[in-house]
Scaffold this motif. Sequence first.
Motif, PDB file in Angstrom:
ATOM      1  N   LEU A   1       3.632   8.623   6.314  1.00 45.83           N
ATOM      2  CA  LEU A   1       3.626   9.764   5.404  1.00 45.83           C
ATOM      3  C   LEU A   1       3.480  11.074   6.159  1.00 45.83           C
ATOM      4  CD1 LEU A   1       3.288  10.683   2.343  1.00 45.83           C
ATOM      5  CD2 LEU A   1       0.864  10.581   2.835  1.00 45.83           C
ATOM      6  N   VAL A   2       2.556  11.120   7.084  1.00 41.95           N
ATOM      7  CA  VAL A   2       2.317  12.352   7.834  1.00 41.95           C
ATOM      8  C   VAL A   2       3.511  12.668   8.732  1.00 41.95           C
ATOM      9  CG1 VAL A   2       0.835  13.433   9.566  1.00 41.95           C
ATOM     10  CG2 VAL A   2      -0.180  12.187   7.678  1.00 41.95           C
ATOM     11  N   ASP A   3       4.166  11.640   9.289  1.00 34.85           N
ATOM     12  CA  ASP A   3       5.371  11.876  10.090  1.00 34.85           C
ATOM     13  C   ASP A   3       6.469  12.518   9.250  1.00 34.85           C
ATOM     14  OD1 ASP A   3       4.185  10.830  12.343  1.00 34.85           O
ATOM     15  OD2 ASP A   3       5.081   8.838  12.101  1.00 34.85           O
ATOM     16  N   LYS A   4       6.691  11.999   8.037  1.00 33.18           N
ATOM     17  CA  LYS A   4       7.707  12.560   7.149  1.00 33.18           C
ATOM     18  C   LYS A   4       7.367  14.000   6.767  1.00 33.18           C
ATOM     19  CE  LYS A   4       9.155   8.292   4.878  1.00 33.18           C
ATOM     20  NZ  LYS A   4       9.227   7.607   3.579  1.00 33.18           N
ATOM     21  N   LEU A   5       6.112  14.219   6.422  1.00 31.52           N
ATOM     22  CA  LEU A   5       5.690  15.549   5.996  1.00 31.52           C
ATOM     23  C   LEU A   5       5.768  16.541   7.152  1.00 31.52           C
ATOM     24  CD1 LEU A   5       4.603  17.061   3.531  1.00 31.52           C
ATOM     25  CD2 LEU A   5       2.329  16.646   4.432  1.00 31.52           C
ATOM     26  N   ASP A   6       5.450  16.097   8.347  1.00 30.18           N
ATOM     27  CA  ASP A   6       5.514  16.962   9.515  1.00 30.18           C
ATOM     28  C   ASP A   6       6.944  17.440   9.750  1.00 30.18           C
ATOM     29  OD1 ASP A   6       4.344  18.294  11.685  1.00 30.18           O
ATOM     30  OD2 ASP A   6       4.932  16.687  13.066  1.00 30.18           O
ATOM     31  N   ARG A   7       7.911  16.555   9.617  1.00 37.21           N
ATOM     32  CA  ARG A   7       9.309  16.950   9.772  1.00 37.21           C
ATOM     33  C   ARG A   7       9.715  17.957   8.703  1.00 37.21           C
ATOM     34  NH1 ARG A   7       9.938  11.339  11.007  1.00 37.21           N
ATOM     35  NH2 ARG A   7      10.576  10.936   8.870  1.00 37.21           N
ATOM     36  N   GLN A   8       9.246  17.769   7.467  1.00 37.52           N
ATOM     37  CA  GLN A   8       9.577  18.693   6.386  1.00 37.52           C
ATOM     38  C   GLN A   8       8.973  20.073   6.639  1.00 37.52           C
ATOM     39  OE1 GLN A   8       8.629  17.303   2.477  1.00 37.52           O
ATOM     40  NE2 GLN A   8       9.802  15.422   2.714  1.00 37.52           N
TER      41      GLN A   8
ATOM     42  N   TYR B   1      -3.328   2.376   6.362  1.00 40.58           N
ATOM     43  CA  TYR B   1      -3.378   3.312   7.481  1.00 40.58           C
ATOM     44  C   TYR B   1      -1.982   3.546   8.061  1.00 40.58           C
ATOM     45  CZ  TYR B   1      -8.435   3.130   7.300  1.00 40.58           C
ATOM     46  OH  TYR B   1      -9.735   3.237   6.897  1.00 40.58           O
ATOM     47  N   ALA B   2      -1.161   2.496   8.126  1.00 40.29           N
ATOM     48  CA  ALA B   2       0.220   2.645   8.603  1.00 40.29           C
ATOM     49  C   ALA B   2       1.033   3.477   7.618  1.00 40.29           C
ATOM     50  CB  ALA B   2       0.855   1.280   8.800  1.00 40.29           C
TER      51      ALA B   2
ATOM     52  N   GLN C   1       0.873  -1.175   0.000  1.00 39.80           N
ATOM     53  CA  GLN C   1       0.000   0.000   0.000  1.00 39.80           C
ATOM     54  C   GLN C   1       0.908   1.222   0.000  1.00 39.80           C
ATOM     55  OE1 GLN C   1      -3.440  -0.669   0.441  1.00 39.80           O
ATOM     56  NE2 GLN C   1      -3.009  -2.846   0.586  1.00 39.80           N
ATOM     57  N   LYS C   2       0.636   2.175  -0.867  1.00 37.68           N
ATOM     58  CA  LYS C   2       1.506   3.334  -1.012  1.00 37.68           C
ATOM     59  C   LYS C   2       0.690   4.610  -0.881  1.00 37.68           C
ATOM     60  CE  LYS C   2       4.969   5.164  -4.156  1.00 37.68           C
ATOM     61  NZ  LYS C   2       5.603   5.008  -5.466  1.00 37.68           N
ATOM     62  N   ALA C   3       1.259   5.586  -0.196  1.00 40.37           N
ATOM     63  CA  ALA C   3       0.615   6.890  -0.033  1.00 40.37           C
ATOM     64  C   ALA C   3       1.623   7.969  -0.412  1.00 40.37           C
ATOM     65  CB  ALA C   3       0.150   7.076   1.394  1.00 40.37           C
ATOM     66  N   GLU C   4       1.180   8.933  -1.211  1.00 39.22           N
ATOM     67  CA  GLU C   4       2.007  10.064  -1.627  1.00 39.22           C
ATOM     68  C   GLU C   4       1.260  11.345  -1.325  1.00 39.22           C
ATOM     69  OE1 GLU C   4       2.767   9.766  -5.780  1.00 39.22           O
ATOM     70  OE2 GLU C   4       3.854   7.877  -5.612  1.00 39.22           O
ATOM     71  N   ILE C   5       2.010  12.394  -1.052  1.00 38.02           N
ATOM     72  CA  ILE C   5       1.373  13.683  -0.792  1.00 38.02           C
ATOM     73  C   ILE C   5       2.207  14.801  -1.412  1.00 38.02           C
ATOM     74  CG2 ILE C   5       2.511  14.064   1.425  1.00 38.02           C
ATOM     75  CD1 ILE C   5      -0.239  15.122   2.404  1.00 38.02           C
ATOM     76  N   HIS C   6       1.502  15.731  -2.030  1.00 40.24           N
ATOM     77  CA  HIS C   6       2.097  16.961  -2.557  1.00 40.24           C
ATOM     78  C   HIS C   6       1.456  18.094  -1.772  1.00 40.24           C
ATOM     79  CE1 HIS C   6       3.986  15.180  -6.126  1.00 40.24           C
ATOM     80  NE2 HIS C   6       2.942  14.355  -6.116  1.00 40.24           N
ATOM     81  N   LEU C   7       2.273  18.859  -1.077  1.00 39.77           N
ATOM     82  CA  LEU C   7       1.778  19.947  -0.239  1.00 39.77           C
ATOM     83  C   LEU C   7       2.391  21.243  -0.744  1.00 39.77           C
ATOM     84  CD1 LEU C   7       0.562  20.166   2.988  1.00 39.77           C
ATOM     85  CD2 LEU C   7       2.834  21.110   3.142  1.00 39.77           C
ATOM     86  N   ARG C   8       1.542  22.196  -1.078  1.00 40.80           N
ATOM     87  CA  ARG C   8       2.034  23.493  -1.545  1.00 40.80           C
ATOM     88  C   ARG C   8       1.866  24.520  -0.444  1.00 40.80           C
ATOM     89  NH1 ARG C   8      -0.404  25.622  -6.939  1.00 40.80           N
ATOM     90  NH2 ARG C   8      -1.185  26.912  -5.301  1.00 40.80           N
TER      91      ARG C   8
END
Length: 107
Positions: free
Chosen positions: A77-84, A71-72, A48-55
């Motif tokens: 994904l959200v942990d990685k994005l939060d750090r960014q 869900y995992a 299962q793969k999740a990707e996100i593009h945040l502008r």
Amino acid sequence: MNLAISGHHVSVSPALRDYVASKLDRIRRHFDQVIDVNVFLSVDKLIQKAEIHLRVRGKALFAEASDENLYAAIDLLVDKLDRQVIKYKDKRVGFEHDALKHQPVPT
């Protein structure tokens, strides 16, 4: 914040949509100047793969995560994005400038 969630070989149920939206509230808590968010969920055999593009203003952030459970993968994904986002916010705050001070013109 505009939120678009799409899926490839997976149907985006209202429960899944609510889960992603609730996880993205954490991002909004840290940084409230998000313009839009595009989430792409996909299934490839057992992964299962999740990707996100945040502008955000002045930058586009991207993160992806994969796991056996969708869900995992979203949690990772959200942990990685939060750090960014925190890193971007810290860099942005460090570059605030004072107003130009007028120097006397030598005569």
